[in-house]
Design a protein around this motif. Structure first.
Motif, short mmCIF file in Angstrom:
data_model
loop_
_atom_site.label_atom_id
_atom_site.label_comp_id
_atom_site.label_asym_id
_atom_site.label_seq_id
_atom_site.Cartn_x
_atom_site.Cartn_y
_atom_site.Cartn_z
N HIS A 65 3.09 9.30 -2.97
CA HIS A 65 2.30 11.15 -2.37
C HIS A 65 1.20 10.52 -1.10
O HIS A 65 0.69 9.60 -1.17
N SER A 66 1.19 11.94 -0.42
CA SER A 66 0.08 11.67 0.50
C SER A 66 -0.85 13.30 0.70
O SER A 66 -0.12 13.81 0.48
N ALA A 67 -2.23 12.49 0.08
CA ALA A 67 -3.12 13.95 0.13
C ALA A 67 -3.26 15.31 1.41
O ALA A 67 -3.13 16.47 1.07
N ALA A 68 -2.48 14.80 1.99
CA ALA A 68 -2.32 15.86 4.14
C ALA A 68 -0.83 16.29 3.23
O ALA A 68 -0.99 17.40 3.49
N THR A 69 0.10 15.91 2.40
CA THR A 69 0.73 16.62 2.57
C THR A 69 0.93 17.20 0.35
O THR A 69 2.19 17.48 0.08
N ARG A 70 0.15 17.22 0.16
CA ARG A 70 -0.11 17.55 -1.38
C ARG A 70 0.19 18.85 -1.47
O ARG A 70 0.30 20.12 -0.13
N ASP A 71 0.99 19.06 -1.48
CA ASP A 71 1.10 20.86 -2.68
C ASP A 71 0.98 21.93 -2.49
O ASP A 71 -0.15 21.03 -3.24
N THR A 72 0.47 22.65 -2.04
CA THR A 72 -0.80 23.85 -2.29
C THR A 72 -1.08 23.68 -3.80
O THR A 72 -2.01 24.75 -4.13
N LYS A 73 0.21 24.24 -4.71
CA LYS A 73 0.14 24.37 -5.98
C LYS A 73 -0.16 23.07 -6.87
O LYS A 73 0.03 23.09 -8.41
N TYR A 74 -0.77 22.34 -6.56
CA TYR A 74 -0.73 21.35 -7.85
C TYR A 74 -2.25 21.60 -8.42
O TYR A 74 -2.79 21.84 -8.33
N THR A 75 -1.54 20.50 -9.53
CA THR A 75 -3.06 20.73 -10.33
C THR A 75 -3.83 20.53 -10.11
O THR A 75 -4.58 19.33 -9.38
N GLN B 86 -4.34 10.71 4.58
CA GLN B 86 -3.65 10.75 5.04
C GLN B 86 -1.93 9.44 4.87
O GLN B 86 -1.31 9.45 4.79
N GLY B 87 -2.98 8.50 3.91
CA GLY B 87 -2.26 7.31 3.24
C GLY B 87 -1.55 7.64 1.78
O GLY B 87 -1.68 9.01 1.20
N PHE B 88 -0.67 6.65 1.73
CA PHE B 88 0.12 6.83 0.46
C PHE B 88 -0.35 6.12 -0.59
O PHE B 88 -1.07 5.17 -0.35
N TYR B 89 0.53 6.83 -2.12
CA TYR B 89 -0.06 6.16 -2.61
C TYR B 89 1.22 6.48 -4.25
O TYR B 89 1.52 7.09 -3.99
N MET B 90 1.25 5.62 -5.09
CA MET B 90 2.66 6.23 -6.21
C MET B 90 1.28 6.86 -7.55
O MET B 90 0.26 6.31 -7.98
N TYR B 91 1.79 7.91 -7.95
CA TYR B 91 1.22 8.64 -8.69
C TYR B 91 2.03 8.99 -10.10
O TYR B 91 3.57 9.39 -9.46
N ILE B 92 1.90 9.56 -11.19
CA ILE B 92 3.51 10.34 -12.29
C ILE B 92 2.24 11.38 -12.10
O ILE B 92 0.97 12.13 -12.45
N GLU B 93 3.25 12.73 -11.81
CA GLU B 93 3.08 14.01 -11.93
C GLU B 93 3.32 14.64 -14.13
O GLU B 93 4.41 14.56 -14.41
N SER C 60 0.44 -1.08 -0.08
CA SER C 60 0.41 -0.04 0.36
C SER C 60 0.58 1.08 0.15
O SER C 60 0.30 2.30 -0.15
N PHE C 61 2.11 1.63 -0.53
CA PHE C 61 2.99 2.30 -0.62
C PHE C 61 3.35 3.03 0.84
O PHE C 61 3.63 4.36 0.63
N GLU C 62 3.05 3.06 2.29
CA GLU C 62 2.78 3.29 3.09
C GLU C 62 4.25 3.67 4.03
O GLU C 62 4.18 4.45 5.03
N GLU C 63 5.80 2.90 3.54
CA GLU C 63 6.38 2.80 3.60
C GLU C 63 7.53 3.38 3.25
O GLU C 63 7.03 3.20 1.61
N GLU C 64 8.57 4.29 3.24
CA GLU C 64 9.48 4.86 2.27
C GLU C 64 10.06 4.05 1.54
O GLU C 64 10.52 4.41 0.62
N PRO C 65 10.34 2.32 1.28
CA PRO C 65 10.87 1.53 0.84
C PRO C 65 10.16 1.31 -0.21
O PRO C 65 10.30 0.29 -1.64
#
Length: 939
Positions: free
Chosen positions: A756-766, A780-787, A734-739
């Motif tokens: 990425h996590s929505a709680a730490t998302r940059d305010t300048k996101y698209t 607070q949960g993490f996932y992987m995405y392409i920017e 679930s990509f919760e840990e850094e490794p």
């Protein structure tokens, strides 16, 4: 069984404060965010609530589930409160609310997370009917208006609709119909008003209650038939009021309906909380067999048919009884003397509790003969409102011939109840009471736990009841009441405690004696108890050659003068002496601990009442190790039929005792009895917080194992710790840990995936692209995405590669029928510039991979969807997730919860981009074209 490949590694600073996250695995209808920090979990009543508290931290945090701000207001299953998973089967609406998971391990502040549980339900609606009849001024006709009110309990709020037969009724659809909601119950009830009833208004009316199918809750409806005979209920009781009966009689109450359409339903209620347990209800008849005084009261018959107000008729059942007979003697009130004397007045009073009080009759006897009221013997009955059930015999100008036994006889007029007789003796020996405390009985000294008797000698005739109470403070007596009665003047206390020390008052009662100022006396009770000491028991762990200091402290004792103390080791006297009155403690010191010094030390502190005992267990036993549960990817599969596990732990207080020279590791396959043991040697000194690792290999798939780890010092074995190692045939990330679960970025692509996590998302996101939380709905949960913002351009590729997975051969000669695996993941593809997401199977030894096993292109909406595909590798393999950038910046693609399970996929979701879907679309289009051609030919 197993062969162990051993190596130990030490790291520092493994201790970590707790963190916590709540996930759900029950029957949720919906999970949504609320104020970024808490979530709302919606569930249907009757389903299973299952919340899991995922914790990290070392030592392993203790977990506790609570509800409504930290108090367990609902009864959780006992096994759930302190477990990671909170499980409530068949949840009720009353169990909704905010649930808290608290984790603490003594480091930093406790970690707390909460989730609000909303329980959805819809009860059957109920229609009630009310009528109003207004007389017109000309008095030629009557206007009859009917109100149909529909009510249903629900969460969320219910919506109502009305039907007349098959016709849907709406506001304005019929001039004779109005539909509205009363202001004071807005959103809860819907009222249908039928103005000036018309023939077509007599019909079947349906009220349909709906919560818009949330949580799959279907609509509910109720039908009411309105006719010209519809009327509210009326009833009649075929019994008298009140009903006076004797105890033991059988009472039947009959209630019949005299009107009402639809036919009313009859029920019986009582002023008590419920009907008597032995009562029998048959239609409108209530039968009370062998009635008792406790079953007396008001019984009501209630008729209801949801038209108008329920009809109610009541009757009172009176059970005849006589009880609590008592008397008192009042000397002449005109003389300041409590004694009875010849020539003066004396009054004898008699009181009885009677039901019903109006049936109570009294008669008086003297020496067994009937006594009638006369000028000197005046018999009166006190006003019932002032002193109910009381009769007085006034003897005017007492003479010697008036001495004798007077009997007050109480009876009920109807008979059937035993009479109560009270004898009062008037003679020259009839004197007021006097109370004294026997010599030597106050103060009374006793030891805690004894049985004591506090005594007051009562003289006089007749002897009154003695009432005992606390004289020094407002406190209950040993039986819990404020007063205790005694007929012989003795108060007996069993197992007396130190809290009972104090003053006790004995006092004469006015009943069964003289009606004079109460006599009283006081008895002092002193309870002695042995010294209370601390510690009662403590364990002291220490290495050889080190000092040990033991201190026994006195907290309280009575008498407070302590006589002596003595220190013992296994019943062998070490030291004794008089206790220093200036101190409240005594010490014993071992300057240099040797092997003979291990054992149980006892300190006895002794006073007159006994001894208080401190116990010290001096030992060189090592503290238990603490397993480390936050090991990243502890389980690995490097061979087909076996698996390995990285076992990690730290040592609790390693420097408290002698150096740990080894650990004894016991391994037992779950379900078997035999333990396999081996020693893990330790070189050097273990420091606090250092993390030790032991790799276990040759564990058989899919078995689980119990691991027991015991430290060993010169003393011998220390305390053990046990944990369970469970095999999981499923890879889950679930990509919760850094490794990121050993996933790697392809070095030959154009750009990388981002954790990425929505709680730490940059305010300048698209905006207008990408998810607002992970797959579970958590910010607070993490996932992987392409920017896909600049400098990315259309067609750029980002590839995420899994670790290698081994394939188990079916036979030793190779793989003829490749095994099946189910590869699954969740994807989020939202935005008008979404490109393509591909999934590839990459087998070991292949330089290039075949085409994608799964592919999807274009905007799929702002929600997470699941993909599953069966793969059949013939050798060790990896899976690759490839994101391809679309034509613009609103093209972020995200993935989460990647899984790999053994076996074919069960019920895989359809792939909108698959060849099968495309083929089905072309077949559908061909069928439509063919039908249109045939229709055109028929014309």
């Amino acid at each position: 069984m197993t062969r162990m490949l051993t190596h130990s590694v030490f790291f520092s600073s493994s201790a970590a404060p707790p963190t916590v996250r709540i996930i759900h695995s029950g029957h949720a209808c919906n999970v949504e965010e609320e104020r970024h920090t808490e979530r709302v979990y919606t569930i249907r009543e009757g389903e299973t609530l299952e919340l899991t508290c995922l914790v990290t931290g070392h030592p392993r945090p203790q977990i506790r589930w609570t509800k409504t701000a930290g108090s367990v207001s609902d009864r959780f299953q006992d096994s759930s409160v302190f477990n990671e998973t909170l499980h409530i089967a068949k949840i009720l609406r009353t169990q909704g609310g905010r649930y808290y998971c608290k984790a603490e391990n003594g480091l930093g502040s406790p970690a707390i997370k909460s989730i609000r549980v909303d329980v959805y339900y819809l009860d059957d609606p109920v229609v009630t009917v009310h009528q109003s009849i207004g007389e017109a001024k000309e008095q030629f006709y009557y206007e009859r208006t009917v109100f149909l009110r529909c009510v249903a309990n629900s969460n969320p709020p219910v919506r109502y609709s009305w039907h007349r037969g098959r016709e849907v009724l709406t506001q304005g659809s019929d001039k004779g119909v109005e539909i509205y909601e009363p202001f004071f119950t807005q959103g809860e009830t819907k009222i249908l008003k039928l103005k000036n009833l018309r023939p077509q208004d007599y019909a079947n009316y349906s009220c349909i209650a709906s919560v818009r199918n949330v949580c799959g809750i279907p609509d509910r409806n109720v039908v009411f038939r309105l006719t010209n005979k519809t009327a509210s209920p009326s009833i009649k009781l075929l019994v008298e009021d009140p009903i006076v009966v004797n105890p033991g009689q059988t009472v039947s109450l009959v209630c019949i309906t005299t009107g009402g359409e639809p036919p009313p339903i009859l029920t019986w209620v009582s002023t008590n909380d419920s009907l008597p347990q032995r009562s029998v209800v048959n239609g409108g008849t209530l039968t009370l067999p062998a009635i008792t005084s406790e079953e007396a009261g008001v019984y009501s018959c209630v008729a209801s048919n949801n038209v108008g107000n329920p009809a109610k008729k009541s009757t009172t059942i009176v059970v005849r009884a006589l009880k609590k007979g008592r008397f008192w003697i009042t000397p002449d009130p005109y003389h300041n003397d409590d004694n009875i004397q010849i020539g003066r007045e004396v009054k004898i009073s008699c009181q009885v509790e009677a039901t019903p009080p109006e049936e109570l009759t009294f008669s008086w006897l003297k020496n067994g003969r009937a006594l009638r009221s006369s000028e000197r013997m005046v018999i009166t009955q006190t006003d019932p409102d002032i002193s109910p059930g009381t009769t007085n015999l006034d003897i005017i100008d007492l003479k010697f011939t008036d001495f004798g036994t007077y009997t007050c006889v109480a009876a009920l007029k109807g008979g059937g109840i035993p009479e109560i007789s009270i004898d009062v003796n008037i003679s020259s020996t009839t004197v007021p009471p006097n109370l004294t405390v026997p010599r030597g009985k106050s103060p009374l000294v006793a030891r805690e736990g004894d049985t004591v008797e506090l005594e007051c000698l009562v003289s006089g005739k007749p002897k009154p009841i003695i009432l005992w109470s606390r004289a020094d403070k407002e406190a209950p007596m040993p039986d819990g009441n404020m007063q205790m009665e005694s007929y012989d003047g003795v108060l007996r206390i069993v197992n007396v405690s130190r809290e009972m020390t104090g003053s006790y008052r004995c006092q004469t009662s006015q009943y069964n004696g003289f009606n004079v100022k109460p006599r009283e006396a006081v008895v002092e009770l002193i309870v002695q108890y042995p010294p209370t000491v601390e510690p009662v028991y403590t364990e002291m762990r220490q290495g050889l050659g080190r000092p040990v200091v033991m201190t026994c402290r006195v907290l309280r004792a009575h008498p407070s003068r302590v006589l002596r103390f003595e220190w013992l080791l296994s019943n062998r006297l070490l030291h004794a002496g008089a206790f220093d009155a200036q101190k409240d403690e005594t010490e014993y010191t071992i300057r240099n601990l040797n092997r003979d010094g291990w054992g149980e030390y006892t300190c006895n502190v002794i006073n007159e009442a006994g001894a208080g005992k401190c116990t010290f267990q001096v030992t060189g036993k090592a503290y238990p190790p603490e397993f480390y549960y936050d090991t990243y990817s502890p389980l690995w599969q490097n061979r087909p039929r076996v698996y390995g596990f990285k076992l990690q732990w730290t040592q609790m207080n390693p420097n408290a005792v002698d150096r740990i020279v080894a650990y004894r590791l016991g391994i037992r396959q779950m379900g078997l009895q035999r333990w396999w043991e081996q020693e893990i040697p330790v070189d050097g000194t273990i420091n606090k917080g250092e993390l030790m690792t032991h790799n276990l290999t040759e564990l058989i798939k899919p078995e689980s194992y119990e691991m027991r780890l015991t430290p060993i010092t010169r003393f011998g074995e220390g305390d053990s710790t046990i944990r369970i190692v469970t095999y999981s045939g499923e890879f889950h990330c679930s990509f919760e840990e850094e490794p990121i679960c050993m996933f790697t970025q392809d070095k030959n692509d154009d750009f990388d995936w981002t954790r990425h996590s929505a709680a730490t998302r940059d305010t300048k996101y698209t905006p207008n692209t990408g998810p607002s939380g992970d797959r579970s709905g958590s910010k607070q949960g993490f996932y992987m995405y392409i920017e896909t913002s600049r400098p990315r351009k259309e067609g750029d590729q980002a590839r995420l590669i899994s670790p290698f997975f081994n394939v188990a051969p079916k036979n030793p000669y190779g793989i003829t029928n490749p095994p099946a695996y189910c590869f699954g993941f969740f994807y989020h593809m939202y935005g008008k510039h979404i490109g393509t997401l591909n999934a590839f199977l990459k087998q070991k030894g292949q330089t290039t991979s075949d085409g994608p096993v799964w592919s999807l292109t274009g905007n799929q909406g702002d929600r997470w969807k699941q993909a599953k595909v069966s793969i059949h590798p013939t050798s060790s393999f990896q899976v690759v997730l490839e994101g391809v950038r679309g034509p613009g910046i609103e093209g972020d693609i995200a993935v989460d919860d990647v899984t790999l399970e053994e076996g074919e996929c069960r019920d895989p979701p359809p792939n909108p981009g698959s060849k099968a879907s495309s083929t089905a679309f072309h077949i559908w289009l061909l069928c439509i074209t063919l039908v249109m051609t045939l229709l055109e030919g028929q014309r």
